[in-house]
Design a protein around this motif. Structure first.
Motif, PDB file in Angstrom:
ATOM      1  N   GLY B  80      28.485  36.887  32.938  1.00 14.43           N
ATOM      2  CA  GLY B  80      29.617  36.564  32.069  1.00 14.43           C
ATOM      3  C   GLY B  80      30.612  37.698  31.932  1.00 14.43           C
ATOM      4  O   GLY B  80      31.344  37.775  30.957  1.00 14.43           O
ATOM      5  N   VAL B  81      30.630  38.598  32.897  1.00 15.99           N
ATOM      6  CA  VAL B  81      31.609  39.693  32.890  1.00 15.99           C
ATOM      7  C   VAL B  81      32.494  39.509  34.117  1.00 15.99           C
ATOM      8  O   VAL B  81      31.991  39.380  35.231  1.00 15.99           O
ATOM      9  CB  VAL B  81      30.901  41.068  32.958  1.00 15.99           C
ATOM     10  CG1 VAL B  81      31.927  42.194  32.978  1.00 15.99           C
ATOM     11  CG2 VAL B  81      29.973  41.236  31.773  1.00 15.99           C
ATOM     12  N   TYR B  82      33.812  39.461  33.899  1.00 14.45           N
ATOM     13  CA  TYR B  82      34.724  39.131  34.999  1.00 14.45           C
ATOM     14  C   TYR B  82      35.738  40.251  35.164  1.00 14.45           C
ATOM     15  O   TYR B  82      36.536  40.510  34.263  1.00 14.45           O
ATOM     16  CB  TYR B  82      35.452  37.815  34.705  1.00 14.45           C
ATOM     17  CG  TYR B  82      34.521  36.718  34.264  1.00 14.45           C
ATOM     18  CD1 TYR B  82      33.777  36.005  35.199  1.00 14.45           C
ATOM     19  CD2 TYR B  82      34.349  36.419  32.920  1.00 14.45           C
ATOM     20  CE1 TYR B  82      32.902  35.014  34.793  1.00 14.45           C
ATOM     21  CE2 TYR B  82      33.478  35.434  32.507  1.00 14.45           C
ATOM     22  CZ  TYR B  82      32.758  34.734  33.446  1.00 14.45           C
ATOM     23  OH  TYR B  82      31.884  33.760  33.045  1.00 14.45           O
ATOM     24  N   LYS B  83      35.697  40.883  36.323  1.00 14.99           N
ATOM     25  CA  LYS B  83      36.592  42.019  36.581  1.00 14.99           C
ATOM     26  C   LYS B  83      38.050  41.624  36.453  1.00 14.99           C
ATOM     27  O   LYS B  83      38.884  42.414  36.046  1.00 14.99           O
ATOM     28  CB  LYS B  83      36.358  42.540  38.000  1.00 14.99           C
ATOM     29  CG  LYS B  83      35.293  43.597  38.092  1.00 14.99           C
ATOM     30  CD  LYS B  83      35.319  44.188  39.490  1.00 14.99           C
ATOM     31  CE  LYS B  83      34.003  44.884  39.786  1.00 14.99           C
ATOM     32  NZ  LYS B  83      33.787  45.123  41.185  1.00 14.99           N
ATOM     33  N   ARG B  84      38.371  40.407  36.845  1.00 15.21           N
ATOM     34  CA  ARG B  84      39.773  39.989  36.854  1.00 15.21           C
ATOM     35  C   ARG B  84      40.091  39.052  35.697  1.00 15.21           C
ATOM     36  O   ARG B  84      41.036  38.287  35.742  1.00 15.21           O
ATOM     37  CB  ARG B  84      40.106  39.348  38.203  1.00 15.21           C
ATOM     38  CG  ARG B  84      40.015  40.352  39.337  1.00 15.21           C
ATOM     39  CD  ARG B  84      40.189  39.699  40.665  1.00 15.21           C
ATOM     40  NE  ARG B  84      41.509  39.114  40.818  1.00 15.21           N
ATOM     41  CZ  ARG B  84      42.573  39.755  41.255  1.00 15.21           C
ATOM     42  NH1 ARG B  84      42.488  41.030  41.571  1.00 15.21           N
ATOM     43  NH2 ARG B  84      43.721  39.145  41.379  1.00 15.21           N
ATOM     44  N   GLY B  85      39.286  39.150  34.652  1.00 17.39           N
ATOM     45  CA  GLY B  85      39.582  38.418  33.427  1.00 17.39           C
ATOM     46  C   GLY B  85      38.791  37.134  33.320  1.00 17.39           C
ATOM     47  O   GLY B  85      38.643  36.406  34.307  1.00 17.39           O
TER      48      GLY B  85
END
Lengths: 551, 271
Positions: B80-85
């Motif tokens: 649930g962690v997104y580098k691009r938002g």
């Protein structure tokens, strides 16, 4: 004052260029005769694997095991894109021709890295490449450069000006799940041989030949037999129509037998074989073709009915070696499935195979049946995810170049040791009705595959004695690599790691003699050439081409 | 000679022009292609849409992201962690246009199907939204403080760097995962938080979190939160035998455990 200095630069440049022509070769045009004898022009790098035999060996010997410690960065070519370089530049008499991933060509001074002209092919917004926008390089014939494009064109560009001469569409790049052409083409005689990609997208593979002068297609070999062809029927039902078997890397050529060797990719769908019972020819095979006609002479399938995406698209290495006391003309083939093969390249006869990485899928080879592998049960992908299989999805070897040194008579392979999870997906055929949804898959309730720790996979540069398959030395690195190896007459092996450590090894012992921390992932293989009479080594690292020379 | 100077300048200007033009391909510059504005919220996020998104995910995404979104060649989407938002339009843009500079290509499905995949991907990374912990989250906060969790974990601006940030942990992770992380933390350790012991030739040992490594050096965040870089020439051995720095809190009584899980479950972040 400033003007006279500019004049001075130009005079110097002219002198340098003249010197490099005298010392390293003949300039343009690059005739087919020169390509045939590319090993006699060690100052140049005239085709993807340097020579037709696929050795990626440089006869230059200024940089040696003694002085390699003095190797320094001489120049960088900044890609100024955020893709990674996978290209193998060509060098012709002091001029380097390199491709950027999104299909631009640059002509640069091989001594300084300074740009002379650019050519830019405009791809559409959406291209359907599997693994990033990449391009692996060029072919040259006469005064013309050739490049495949992500939107399935092949273009011819004047090497002196960068002017486009012709552009031919290979195939509709939006057909099926999408086609792309990331590989470097190959000139054989008066033909330009062009491969294609899309093995993850339900395409149908082929290999083409074009007229280098006009761009007209001369032949197409379908890598999946069509109705009426020999070996049609090795695919259940209609699965042959979208079975993959692409040709996305570059082949090799044997002028003695007039045979073109080219490897093919996996069958599709990769991990789900429900609809494609059979051997699925000619996926995961080497094809031996007549380059004049495109007719198949023979094939050898390394992995019949593949279930692990173990492409056989490695660059073929053609050597003569002693096998069981006899000198044989062989293909020496470290395959993605983890085995090192010897195949008689005059007739396709299987000679031997030996694992060069840990493997779990194979229990031997049936010599009665031309080396058909004896498959161990329990290695197929499962809906839950099978995590017991070695090698992994990306294989023991992949597309990265191997190298053969005629001095040590060893084959150098940058191998991958890893296991990965193979999951049988509920894949729907991409060409079936898009309105029919696959069966409900609430997959987030099914648990997860294991997370592999950094120490559970690694890479190793190895030296294989091709006649016996024995590993003579091993140089271990932190991660499974995505770069290949180049060997040189200075008794060195050059390569680079996923973390960006560029290295030189002693070709006889595997001892590490020199390193450089580029900190850009190396997805490609080094070349070596002469400029101004001096030996250079170039290697892509991230979005930079780094060129080294002696201090 | 003056003329020559101007010719040189002209060529230089031309070359500079070429350079400036090179990165203008919008797909390379990361800009979205001109199109209708992307809505702020997902117009296709019903349970049926998400289910269909799951099927599309299998066909188009699982090759790299794994059948369960666990990652592989592509990113782990279960964290649930997104580098691009992680906002809906950001996820939409990543799937619709691909991610320049990565191996992620644009996905060849309709706009409506992209939204359905967005719904499924968000579901993969928002397991905590589906569950409500039964414990007392206010009491759990005190347990969190008493146990000293903040010495390693950060919530918003407060806490340490040795363990994963917990600001949105109640959205990203389900209750089973939270429980396991406390009583058996070595079961599933993010690569970025792998514990490492570096035995030096000098006889010293550096323990901490492995930040990076190549064949020449290793970078570690040591147990006192110092950034350390050690040349491999000075290293005797690297040990990974204890995968997590976090102790297993097996002695915690059931009420405290339930309460601290309820506290973590309440941390939904800004989204």
């Amino acid at each position: 004052m400033r003007s006279s200095r500019a004049g001075g630069w130009i005079v110097t440049a002219v002198l340098v260029t003249a010197a490099s022509w005298t010392l390293s070769g003949q300039g343009l045009p690059v005739t087919y005769e020169r390509l045939l004898k590319a090993d006699q022009e060690p100052g140049n790098w005239l085709m993807y694997s340097n020579t037709y035999a696929g050795w990626r060996f440089s006869r230059l010997n200024q940089i040696t095991t003694q002085n390699v410690k003095n190797l320094r960065v001489k120049w960088l070519f900044q890609g100024r894109h955020i893709e990674k370089f996978e290209t193998t530049p060509l060098v012709v008499d002091g001029i380097m021709y390199l491709t950027r991933p999104e299909n631009a060509i640059y002509a640069v001074d091989a001594l300084t890295g300074r740009q002379m002209w650019t050519y830019e092919h405009r791809n559409p917004e959406r291209t359907f490449n599997c693994c990033g926008r990449v391009n692996r390089g060029l072919a040259i014939l006469g005064t013309t450069l050739f490049m495949n494009t992500l939107d399935m064109h092949v273009v011819a560009v004047d090497a002196k000006s960068g002017r486009e001469l012709w552009k031919t569409e290979i195939f509709d790049h939006t057909a099926a799940g999408g086609y792309a052409a990331p590989g470097a083409p190959l000139i054989v005689k008066d033909k330009l041989i062009v491969g294609m990609a899309g093995g993850e997208r339900g395409v149908s593979g082929f290999l083409d030949a074009y007229d280098p002068k006009t761009g007209q297609r001369l032949w197409r070999f379908n890598t999946i037999p069509q109705p009426g062809d020999p070996n049609f029927g090795t695919w259940a039902g209609d699965s042959w129509k979208t079975g993959g078997a692409t040709t996305w890397n570059t082949g090799s050529y044997d002028p003695d037998t007039n045979t073109l060797f080219w490897g093919t990719s996996n069958p599709w769908p990769d991990y789900n074989d429900d609809m494609r019972a059979g051997d699925n020819l000619y996926s995961c095979s080497v094809l031996a073709l007549d380059p004049d006609t495109g007719k198949l002479k023979w094939h050898y399938q390394f992995t019949p009915h593949d279930l692990h995406d173990w492409d056989s698209t490695q660059n073929p290495v053609l050597i003569d070696t002693v096998f069981l006391g006899q000198t044989r003309k062989v293909l020496a083939w470290p395959n993605r499935n983890g085995f090192f093969y010897l195949v008689d390249r005059t007739n396709g006869k299987f000679l031997s195979a030996k694992a060069f990485v840990k493997q779990t899928w194979n229990d031997g080879f049936d010599f009665e049946n031309n080396g058909r592998p004896q498959v161990v049960p329990g290695n197929d992908p499962t809906p839950e995810g099978n995590d017991k299989v070695w090698p992994g999805i990306d294989g023991g070897a992949n597309w990265m170049s191997h190298s053969y040194s005629p001095l040590t008579k060893l084959l150098y392979v940058f191998a991958r040791e890893e296991r990965r999870v193979f999951t049988k997906n509920e894949i729907q055929h991409l060409t079936t009705d898009p309105n029919v949804a696959p069966t409900p898959a609430q997959l987030y309730n099914r648990g997860r595959g294991p997370r592999f720790a950094p120490e559970e996979s690694w890479g190793k540069a190895i030296a294989i004695d091709p006649g016996t398959g024995t590993i003579k030395w091993e140089f271990r690195v932190v991660s499974p690599p995505w770069g290949g190896l180049m060997s040189t007459a200075g008794n060195l092996v050059f390569g680079g790691t996923l973390e960006g450590v560029v290295f030189a090894l002693n070709a006889t012992t595997g001892e590490r003699l020199w390193t450089f921390a580029s900190n850009g992932p190396v997805y490609g293989t080094a070349i070596s050439y002469l400029a101004d009479g001096k030996q250079f080594v170039s290697i892509p690292a991230g979005d930079v081409i780094v060129t080294f020379g002696l201090e | 000679m003056h003329r020559l100077f101007w010719i040189v300048c002209f060529v230089a200007a031309l070359t500079a022009g070429m350079d400036a033009q090179a990165p203008q391909n919008p797909a390379l510059a990361g800009a979205a292609p001109p199109a209708a504005p992307i809505p702020d919220t997902n117009p296709f996020s019903s349970p049926a849409d998400i289910e269909q998104g799951g099927a599309l995910f299998q066909t188009h995404c699982s090759y790299c992201h794994g059948s369960f979104g666990e990652g592989g060649r592509g990113a782990d989407l279960t964290a649930g962690v997104y580098k691009r938002g992680g906002r809906d339009p950001q996820l939409y843009a990543s799937i619709r246009n691909g991610i320049p500079g990565s191996e992620m290509a644009p996905v060849r499905i309709t706009d409506e199907e992209v939204w359905k995949v967005v719904g499924f991907v968000k579901r993969l990374g928002s397991q905590g939204l589906l569950e409500k912990a039964p414990g007392d989250s206010t009491a759990g906060r005190l347990v969190y403080q008493k146990m000293g969790c903040a010495s390693c974990h950060r919530i918003e601006k407060d806490g340490g760097n040795l363990g994963p940030e917990l600001t949105e942990i109640g959205r990203r992770r389900g209750l089973k995962f939270l429980t396991e992380s406390i009583v058996k933390p070595e079961a599933d350790v993010e690569i970025a938080y792998r514990a490492v012991q570096v035995l030096l030739k000098s006889g010293q040992t550096v323990s901490g979190i492995r930040l990076n490594r190549d064949d020449l050096s290793i970078q570690v965040r040591d147990a006192r939160d110092n950034l350390r870089s050690i040349l491999m020439d000075n290293v005797q051995e690297i040990r990974y035998d204890k995968p997590s720095l976090m102790p297993a809190y097996t002695a915690l009584n059931q009420k405290d455990l339930g309460d601290v899980i309820a506290y973590l479950n309440s941390l939904k972040g800004a989204q």
